[in-house]
Design a protein around this motif. Structure first.
Motif, PDB file in Angstrom:
ATOM      1  N   ARG A  36       0.820  -1.210   0.000  1.00 12.56           N
ATOM      2  CA  ARG A  36       0.000   0.000   0.000  1.00 12.56           C
ATOM      3  C   ARG A  36       0.857   1.265   0.000  1.00 12.56           C
ATOM      4  O   ARG A  36       0.402   2.327  -0.436  1.00 12.56           O
ATOM      5  N   ARG A  40      -0.892   2.781  -6.424  1.00 10.29           N
ATOM      6  CA  ARG A  40      -1.861   3.812  -6.826  1.00 10.29           C
ATOM      7  C   ARG A  40      -3.226   3.337  -6.335  1.00 10.29           C
ATOM      8  O   ARG A  40      -3.725   2.300  -6.752  1.00 10.29           O
ATOM      9  N   ARG A  41      -3.827   4.098  -5.445  1.00  8.04           N
ATOM     10  CA  ARG A  41      -5.030   3.619  -4.769  1.00  8.04           C
ATOM     11  C   ARG A  41      -6.083   4.707  -4.721  1.00  8.04           C
ATOM     12  O   ARG A  41      -5.794   5.874  -4.447  1.00  8.04           O
ATOM     13  N   GLU A  42      -7.328   4.315  -4.986  1.00 13.19           N
ATOM     14  CA  GLU A  42      -8.475   5.194  -4.836  1.00 13.19           C
ATOM     15  C   GLU A  42      -9.421   4.597  -3.806  1.00 13.19           C
ATOM     16  O   GLU A  42      -9.486   3.382  -3.624  1.00 13.19           O
ATOM     17  N   ASP A  43     -10.172   5.479  -3.152  1.00 13.00           N
ATOM     18  CA  ASP A  43     -11.160   5.043  -2.167  1.00 13.00           C
ATOM     19  C   ASP A  43     -12.370   4.455  -2.892  1.00 13.00           C
ATOM     20  O   ASP A  43     -12.891   5.050  -3.841  1.00 13.00           O
ATOM     21  N   LEU A  44     -12.793   3.310  -2.452  1.00  8.20           N
ATOM     22  CA  LEU A  44     -13.970   2.667  -3.026  1.00  8.20           C
ATOM     23  C   LEU A  44     -15.191   2.841  -2.123  1.00  8.20           C
ATOM     24  O   LEU A  44     -16.150   2.084  -2.185  1.00  8.20           O
ATOM     25  N   ASP A  48     -10.889  -0.612  -1.340  1.00 10.38           N
ATOM     26  CA  ASP A  48      -9.872   0.055  -2.152  1.00 10.38           C
ATOM     27  C   ASP A  48     -10.019  -0.324  -3.619  1.00 10.38           C
ATOM     28  O   ASP A  48     -10.464  -1.416  -3.965  1.00 10.38           O
ATOM     29  N   LEU A  49      -9.573   0.608  -4.468  1.00 11.19           N
ATOM     30  CA  LEU A  49      -9.454   0.372  -5.897  1.00 11.19           C
ATOM     31  C   LEU A  49      -8.021   0.684  -6.279  1.00 11.19           C
ATOM     32  O   LEU A  49      -7.573   1.825  -6.173  1.00 11.19           O
ATOM     33  N   LEU A  51      -4.939   0.854  -9.053  1.00 14.05           N
ATOM     34  CA  LEU A  51      -4.868   1.162 -10.473  1.00 14.05           C
ATOM     35  C   LEU A  51      -3.485   0.851 -11.034  1.00 14.05           C
ATOM     36  O   LEU A  51      -2.468   1.147 -10.398  1.00 14.05           O
ATOM     37  N   ARG A 120     -16.411   2.937 -12.703  1.00  8.93           N
ATOM     38  CA  ARG A 120     -15.151   3.673 -12.881  1.00  8.93           C
ATOM     39  C   ARG A 120     -14.222   3.019 -13.885  1.00  8.93           C
ATOM     40  O   ARG A 120     -13.439   3.708 -14.553  1.00  8.93           O
TER      41      ARG A 120
END
Length: 262
Positions: A36, A40-44, A48-49, A51, A120
């Motif tokens: 982590r 590259r991480r986005e909030d789901l 987590d998402l 990329l 997304r």
């Protein structure tokens, strides 16, 4: 040879039958934390998402296990590494754990999270999960509108790992004091008792060194769904147990990762 379970709690007790089984949770946490730190991480929303560095080829989904009572996506982040290296985005959704939620609620939450991630990330969907997460992965492709039709139409592969496909044995364990599964919920939430959506390949994957019940449950799902017209396979991987069967998802060239993304 006759097979009969006389101790249902022991039948599903993984750690007691794995050498140094108590060491694995700390290893997972450490590997996930390291991953982590650079991913590259986005909030789901809840979960987590992850990329890839390039435009995603599609969306892989990993649903965590813990007998619907323990752990969270953050414990398993490192398992996104294999699909990410192959150019896929990876969603790791969270769900409310028992006793705060029944399994039917968890099913709805995971379906909603996958639908959100699919908005997304375009392209094909590949759904996997481990143990209780394997149950939820299989549950996503049941032909009862769990997933919206537009999302389900994008599912190219379902790969339940060590899945709990029939919930009725869980009712015989002490865990059911927390899970509170009854006959009606077992009938409604057991993938092996439901019909799969057509045209989605399903591969149940389990370690040859796992408890016999997990091997039986994996075979059960593949066998019953094959009888309902699904394209199924059951891979029993030699030398692996319940705690290391998932490690292959960290490697982009492993048979497990290649099968998921094929």
């Amino acid at each position: 040879m006759l097979y009969q379970v006389t101790d249902w709690d022991d039948a599903y007790a993984n750690g007691l039958h794995i050498p140094r089984g108590d060491d694995f949770p700390a290893q997972w946490e450490a590997a996930a934390t390291t991953f982590r730190a650079t991913a590259r991480r986005e909030d789901l929303g809840r979960g987590d998402l992850f990329l890839p560095d390039t435009t995603p080829k599609g969306l892989a989904v990993f649903i965590h296990g813990g007998f619907w009572m323990k752990t969270s996506p953050a414990t398993w982040s490192h398992l996104a590494a294999g699909p990410l290296a192959q150019g896929w985005a990876v969603a790791m959704p969270a769900y409310t754990l028992a006793p705060k939620a029944r399994i039917s609620q968890m099913t709805r939450e995971i379906a909603a999270a996958i639908s959100l991630a699919a908005e997304r990330i375009p392209g094909p969907l590949a759904i996997t999960g481990h143990s209780a997460g394997g149950h939820l992965a299989a549950r996503m492709i049941c032909d009862d509108s769990t997933l919206p039709d537009t999302v389900a139409a994008r599912v190219a592969c379902c790969l339940p790992i060590s899945p709990l496909s029939d919930l009725r044995p869980m009712m015989r364990t002490a865990m059911n004091d927390t899970l509170a599964i009854d006959g009606a919920e077992a009938a409604a939430e057991s993938p092996a008792l439901l019909t799969p959506r057509p045209d989605i390949p399903v591969t149940a994957w389990v370690g040859a060194m796992e408890r016999p019940e997990f091997i039986r449950q994996a075979r059960l799902l593949a066998d019953i769904w094959a009888g309902l017209g699904a394209a199924t396979d059951c891979v029993i991987e030699p030398g692996l147990h319940h705690f290391d069967i998932i490690d292959a998802l960290t490697r982009p060239d492993s048979p497990l990762t290649r099968t998921l993304l094929a």
